[in-house]
Each structure stands twice: as C-alpha cells, then as structure tokens.
Enzyme design. Sequence first.
Site: not given
Length: 222
Positions: A93, A107, A118, A120, A164
């Site tokens: 988002s 939000l 948010h 994976l 990451y």
Amino acid sequence: MSLVGALPFLKPRLSPSVSPGRQRRHTLPASEFRPLNTQDAISVFEIEKEAFISVSGDCPLHLDEVRHFLTLCPELSMGWFEEGRLVAFIIGSQWDQDRLTLDALTLHKPKGSTVHIHVLAVHRTFRQQGKGPILMWRYLQYLRCLPYVRRAVLMCEDFLVPFYQKSGFKVQGRCSITVASLTFTEMQYPVRGHALMRRNSEAIGFPQTVLLLEEPIQRTQF
C-alpha cells in the site's frame, strides 16, 4: 491511474516456441503474474495463515485487512499463479512518511510516494524453489513503471535482513513498531526511473543471482 506501462510485468510467462517436430507431449505449467483482487482474498489468507500462525501466532494481515488493501490499492499487489492456482503473493500500500508507524499497518495513503510491502508469502508446496526472490524482483521492476513510486519499504525480523539485502534493500534502522515481543528492522529499496517497456515480459530475464536464492519459510514482515 494508468498502468499501461506496467503491463509487461503482469503478462503470463510463455514457454519458448518450438518446432512441431520437437514438441513434447507434456509442457511446462503456464504461469501468470497479475494484481490480486478481493476474489483472491481467501486464497491469500490461507497461504498467509499457514506460513505465519504456526511460527508467530498471528498474521501480518488478517482477512478483513487483506480485503481492505485489495479494495483500496489492488495495483500494489502481485500474485503468481500456476495453472490458475495462487502460489505466491505480495501485498503493498502507499505510505507518505519517511519511517513506518503503527498507522502504516492499516492505512493506505494515496498521495504517498512510498510503497509499504506488508507481506510476501509462498504456498508451502512451492517453497524452496526460489519463488520468493523471483516474485520480489518482478514486483520491484513493476514498481519502477509506476511514476508516483519513489521507494519501497518493509519491516522484517533480524534474521531476514540478509534475505532482503540480496534483493537490494538497505537497512534504515530499528523500526518503531513492535508486535507483542517481536521487534523489527526497517528496510528500504530506492525505485529509480522507469523500467524499459517490453512487448513481452520474457524479454527481461531474471538475474542469475536472484534465481539461485531460496525464500524463507518463516516470517517475512508485518
């Protein structure tokens, strides 16, 4: 909002053409990358629940939150389907601050230039096949096609930081968000310019270093 420029990253992956004389009876399963929608919510949550609840007792997104984000910003999600079955997904988002706060968990800030990733997750049957890194690579290339996106951010447990980092994320520092006793590292990926427009997504090959990576089978991020 036009997503025409991003379409090459969402087209199905097609098997290379072969001459009729060399065709095999069995072909590779067709793969498709596309944004998710609310009809995918239950499949998404089933994968997420299996991946997270046994490890942490909770999910990054509950079912109502999955539906919430897939209603508000489906274009910031990506699902990997094989023969019509969801095998891996990312949900994101928009966010409008330099660092993540508790509000970022629920939000969507349509004027923000940051994409908050948010979650994976990969279906248990398809883990240890490198699908997590491949999906992340494809998602980040897709974000390059969206003119309003300047960077992607996520929060993860410390043991996932190297994973990451191999996808290009850099550590920003400790995240201000905690969930029960869990603490997180905040990471970001700069999204620069636009990806080259290709007629077919197969024209853009995955880096070999990405293909060789394995996705973690435990918590990714909240």
